[in-house]
Design a protein around this motif. Structure first.
Motif, PDB file in Angstrom:
ATOM      1  N   LEU A  19     -22.435  -4.476  26.050  1.00 19.90           N
ATOM      2  CA  LEU A  19     -21.644  -3.342  25.568  1.00 19.90           C
ATOM      3  C   LEU A  19     -20.570  -3.924  24.641  1.00 19.90           C
ATOM      4  CD1 LEU A  19     -21.952  -0.397  26.349  1.00 19.90           C
ATOM      5  CD2 LEU A  19     -20.312  -0.734  28.207  1.00 19.90           C
ATOM      6  N   VAL A  20     -20.577  -3.498  23.395  1.00 14.93           N
ATOM      7  CA  VAL A  20     -19.542  -3.961  22.456  1.00 14.93           C
ATOM      8  C   VAL A  20     -18.546  -2.822  22.269  1.00 14.93           C
ATOM      9  CG1 VAL A  20     -19.051  -4.640  20.063  1.00 14.93           C
ATOM     10  CG2 VAL A  20     -21.049  -5.593  21.258  1.00 14.93           C
ATOM     11  N   ARG A  44     -25.067  -0.925  23.461  1.00 12.69           N
ATOM     12  CA  ARG A  44     -24.431   0.072  22.589  1.00 12.69           C
ATOM     13  C   ARG A  44     -23.168  -0.556  21.976  1.00 12.69           C
ATOM     14  NH1 ARG A  44     -27.461   4.554  22.934  1.00 12.69           N
ATOM     15  NH2 ARG A  44     -27.091   4.677  25.168  1.00 12.69           N
ATOM     16  N   CYS A  45     -22.859  -0.106  20.786  1.00 12.01           N
ATOM     17  CA  CYS A  45     -21.577  -0.487  20.153  1.00 12.01           C
ATOM     18  C   CYS A  45     -20.697   0.761  20.139  1.00 12.01           C
ATOM     19  CB  CYS A  45     -21.816  -0.977  18.726  1.00 12.01           C
ATOM     20  SG  CYS A  45     -20.279  -1.222  17.797  1.00 12.01           S
ATOM     21  N   TYR A  46     -19.608   0.720  20.883  1.00 12.56           N
ATOM     22  CA  TYR A  46     -18.634   1.822  20.866  1.00 12.56           C
ATOM     23  C   TYR A  46     -17.539   1.405  19.900  1.00 12.56           C
ATOM     24  CZ  TYR A  46     -20.776   4.133  24.894  1.00 12.56           C
ATOM     25  OH  TYR A  46     -21.658   4.800  25.728  1.00 12.56           O
ATOM     26  N   THR A  47     -17.515   2.064  18.735  1.00  9.90           N
ATOM     27  CA  THR A  47     -16.472   1.714  17.775  1.00  9.90           C
ATOM     28  C   THR A  47     -15.411   2.804  17.714  1.00  9.90           C
ATOM     29  OG1 THR A  47     -15.972   0.994  15.516  1.00  9.90           O
ATOM     30  CG2 THR A  47     -17.663   2.716  15.757  1.00  9.90           C
ATOM     31  N   ALA A  85     -24.562  -1.830  31.707  1.00  7.40           N
ATOM     32  CA  ALA A  85     -24.044  -3.007  30.972  1.00  7.40           C
ATOM     33  C   ALA A  85     -24.066  -4.262  31.849  1.00  7.40           C
ATOM     34  CB  ALA A  85     -22.622  -2.725  30.508  1.00  7.40           C
ATOM     35  N   ASP A  86     -24.469  -5.405  31.235  1.00  6.94           N
ATOM     36  CA  ASP A  86     -24.388  -6.687  31.978  1.00  6.94           C
ATOM     37  C   ASP A  86     -23.338  -7.607  31.343  1.00  6.94           C
ATOM     38  OD1 ASP A  86     -27.557  -8.008  30.646  1.00  6.94           O
ATOM     39  OD2 ASP A  86     -25.675  -7.445  29.659  1.00  6.94           O
TER      40      ASP A  86
END
Ligand code: APR
Length: 315
Positions: free
Chosen positions: A31-32, A118-121, A240-241
């Motif tokens: 998870l970013v 996923r990328c949460y921006t 998420a890991d």
């Protein structure tokens, strides 16, 4: 999930940069969570650093009690000019769209390697899309769509709009102002994006008859986050890991609460110029410094330098 006062203990086995590289090598659901810090190397200021957006807004519009008012929906409906004048400073320059930062391109490589959950921006510059990161949630929206605050019609941003925004000009609804016929060709190209919606109900405040201004699809204070954030967040936090936080001060909920909503066993890494001062958040490793430099180092240690390189557009 948010237990009162609970601070997750650091994971004893994760302490060094090489531990972070091994984590990245072995994780499959990363998870970013990123913020304005990943775009500053492209000349787009962040919000809270010295010389950042809020300092500039305060200096230019001293009449605003709080610089965040520039991104307040009611303020925009009353007078959109300060927002549009200022948008030119945060709107991505052409070259940034052509070549996003190394951090953007690293996240795109995480996705190409099948590692990105996923990328949460929080960024509104849309550079994750330009970098080809398809698994992105734009938590605070982006400039990529425009919606009329009077007739509620929305459409994709077009080149002419970009030209206007870079000059600090307010964009008005061509249909409401009767100029639609003048731009028939442009409209056809942007309508082809399938974003045109002709619902007649106005979205302005009750009883207040706003100018027919096009509001960019960014989340103003006073507006809810996009539904796709709420549709994804619970399941992503469960799957998420690893959490990789890059270039954010984590000041704005609900995004800022993501780290402490994860299971304590999920490793959490920070890449940022400074530590994050947010209650009950504890990273396992804090890599403090310039995020492009740090991420480039990580990419080298992963053997990804040639995959990312310095080529133009990634997608
Ligand atoms: N390398 C590493 N860190 C950087 C760099 C860089 N090149 N440039 C800036 N930073 C760091 C800053 O030190 C700061 O901690 O990035 C962080 C940016 O924090 P903010 O300016 O607060 O931006 P952000 O966290 O994205 O803001 C979140 O606040 O006002 C709202 O909606 C707005 O999305 C925004 C949200």
């Amino acid at each position: 999930i948010l237990e009162r006062g609970y601070v997750r203990p650091k994971l004893p086995e994760i302490n060094t940069l090489s531990d972070v590289v091994s984590l990245l090598r072995n994780s499959e659901n990363i998870l970013v969570l990123c913020g304005a810090g990943i775009s500053t190397s492209l000349g787009i200021p962040d919000f809270r650093s010295e010389g950042g957006i809020y300092e500039r807004v305060q200096a230019r519009y001293p009449f605003l009690d709080d610089p965040q008012m520039l991104f307040d929906l009611d303020q925009f409906l009353v007078d959109p000019r300060p927002f549009y004048e200022f948008a030119a400073e945060i709107f991505p320059p052409e070259e940034a769209l052509r070549k996003p930062s190394f951090c953007h391109r690293f996240i795109a490589q995480l996705e190409r390697s099948g590692k990105l959950l996923r990328c949460y921006t929080q960024n509104i510059d849309g550079l994750e899309r330009a970098a080809g990161i398809s698994r992105t949630i734009f938590c605070h929206g982006s400039f990529d769509t425009l919606r009329c605050v009077k007739c509620n019609r929305s459409r994709a941003i077009c080149e002419q709009d970009r030209h206007q925004i870079r000059r600090g000009n307010v964009i008005y609804c061509e249909r409401c102002t009767g100029e639609e016929a003048l731009h028939a060709n442009d409209k056809r190209s942007s309508l082809d994006d399938g974003l045109a919606s002709d619902s007649e109900d106005s979205c302005g405040s009750d009883g207040f008859d706003p100018e027919p201004v096009m509001k960019p699809g960014i989340v103003f204070f006073g507006e809810p986050l996009p539904q796709e954030f709420f549709d994804s967040i619970e399941d992503d936090l469960r799957r998420a890991d690893m959490l990789l936080v890059i270039g954010t001060s984590l000041q704005v909920a609900p995004v800022a609460d993501m780290p402490r909503s994860l299971d304590a066993s999920v490793p959490q890494i920070l890449v940022n110029r400074e530590v994050v001062a947010r209650a009950r958040i504890q990273f396992d490793v804090e890599l403090l410094g310039d995020c492009d430099f740090i991420v480039r180092l990580i990419a080298e240690l992963l053997g990804w330098s040639d995959k990312i390189g310095d080529t133009e557009r990634c997608s």
